[in-house]
Enzyme design. Structure first.
Site, PDB file in Angstrom:
ATOM      1  N   GLU A  71     -82.462  24.042  35.778  1.00 14.41           N
ATOM      2  CA  GLU A  71     -81.107  24.277  35.262  1.00 14.41           C
ATOM      3  C   GLU A  71     -80.726  23.270  34.191  1.00 14.41           C
ATOM      4  O   GLU A  71     -79.663  23.362  33.592  1.00 14.41           O
ATOM      5  CB  GLU A  71     -80.090  24.170  36.401  1.00 14.41           C
ATOM      6  CG  GLU A  71     -80.279  25.207  37.469  1.00 14.41           C
ATOM      7  CD  GLU A  71     -79.454  24.888  38.688  1.00 14.41           C
ATOM      8  OE1 GLU A  71     -78.420  25.536  38.893  1.00 14.41           O
ATOM      9  OE2 GLU A  71     -79.849  23.991  39.441  1.00 14.41           O
ATOM     10  N   HIS A 113     -80.558  24.287  48.337  1.00 12.97           N
ATOM     11  CA  HIS A 113     -80.210  23.514  47.142  1.00 12.97           C
ATOM     12  C   HIS A 113     -80.995  23.996  45.931  1.00 12.97           C
ATOM     13  O   HIS A 113     -82.065  24.600  46.050  1.00 12.97           O
ATOM     14  CB  HIS A 113     -80.503  22.023  47.373  1.00 12.97           C
ATOM     15  CG  HIS A 113     -81.976  21.717  47.409  1.00 12.97           C
ATOM     16  ND1 HIS A 113     -82.696  21.368  46.280  1.00 12.97           N
ATOM     17  CD2 HIS A 113     -82.874  21.728  48.428  1.00 12.97           C
ATOM     18  CE1 HIS A 113     -83.968  21.171  46.614  1.00 12.97           C
ATOM     19  NE2 HIS A 113     -84.104  21.384  47.907  1.00 12.97           N
ATOM     20  N   CYS A 114     -80.428  23.718  44.752  1.00 11.03           N
ATOM     21  CA  CYS A 114     -81.166  23.858  43.500  1.00 11.03           C
ATOM     22  C   CYS A 114     -81.260  22.444  42.923  1.00 11.03           C
ATOM     23  O   CYS A 114     -81.153  21.477  43.669  1.00 11.03           O
ATOM     24  CB  CYS A 114     -80.483  24.852  42.562  1.00 11.03           C
ATOM     25  SG  CYS A 114     -78.728  24.540  42.254  1.00 11.03           S
ATOM     26  N   THR A 115     -81.485  22.297  41.633  1.00 10.93           N
ATOM     27  CA  THR A 115     -81.649  20.949  41.101  1.00 10.93           C
ATOM     28  C   THR A 115     -80.329  20.180  41.070  1.00 10.93           C
ATOM     29  O   THR A 115     -80.271  19.015  41.467  1.00 10.93           O
ATOM     30  CB  THR A 115     -82.262  20.990  39.685  1.00 10.93           C
ATOM     31  OG1 THR A 115     -81.470  21.853  38.857  1.00 10.93           O
ATOM     32  CG2 THR A 115     -83.685  21.521  39.740  1.00 10.93           C
TER      33      THR A 115
END
Length: 224
Positions: A71, A113-115
């Site tokens: 992202e 979670h993502c980054t």
């Protein structure tokens, strides 16, 4: 000891949490959640991070990785390569894989979670809210809590999510109560699919699939 949550941390539903990639300072807090799983929507799995590998082993946490692009903003110092730009960073298959995993109540407590805890997780959660009949306004308002704005591509991605998801090897009684109040199941006495609606305050309601709104996603259970 001071407990520090990951950036953008929040509770999605009981025992389901969202946020950014965990850092060392966040681990004491995550330990208090008594997690069974960490679901990562990132370019690389947690297994490439020695710190997270050790933490998960010590706390009996299993990890699931669904590969997603970064992202982070592009590095302007690098030479530009002409390629078709994706309008949103994920495809619907990412949402479908998340739903298939998160529908099982045996996978909780779970931290997803993502980054950075912003766009990718927000898109996935927004699509999942449709299973709980959230209004579009409520879904977009929640999205904007974690993102400064929403563009037309992101909005269309959310509004056009209406997949029929095949669910194998999971009994309907083992699904989490908050996801999918409307599902498709094949009955034992009929060859045609029926749409069933879960209602905690009333008897089960049944209607034909042809009457289902095309704007809503559905789950199709094969283990009934």
């Amino acid at each position: 000891m001071t407990l520090v949550t990951p950036l953008q941390f929040s509770t999605v539903q009981p025992n389901l949490y969202r946020g950014s990639y965990p850092r060392e300072i966040n681990l004491p807090f995550l330990r208090t959640l008594r997690l069974k799983y960490i679901l990562s929507l990132t370019p690389e799995p947690l297994s490439t991070d020695p710190l997270m590998v050790k933490f998960c082993e010590e706390n009996n946490i299993k990890t699931i990785h669904i590969k997603c692009q970064s992202e982070r903003k592009a590095d302007k110092t690098k030479p530009k390569i002409k390629r078709k730009k994706k309008t949103v960073p994920i495809e619907y298959d990412v949402v479908v894989r998340c739903v298939k995993f998160l529908i099982d109540k045996g996978h909780y407590p779970c931290y997803m979670h993502c980054t950075n805890g912003e766009l990718i997780i927000s898109l996935v959660v927004a699509c999942m809210r449709k299973f709980s009949y959230w209004s579009t306004v409520s879904i977009l308002n929640e999205f904007l809590v974690y993102n400064s704005s929403i563009n037309i591509h992101e909005r269309n991605f959310i509004e056009n999510f209406n997949s029929e998801i095949e669910v194998d090897d999971l009994d309907i009684k083992d699904k989490v109560p908050w996801i999918t109040v409307r599902y498709i199941a094949r009955t034992a006495t009929e060859s045609k699919d029926e749409l069933r609606v879960d209602d905690a305050n009333a008897s089960e309601k049944v209607a034909r699939v042809s009457s289902v709104s095309n704007s809503l996603p559905k789950l199709k259970f094969h283990s009934m």
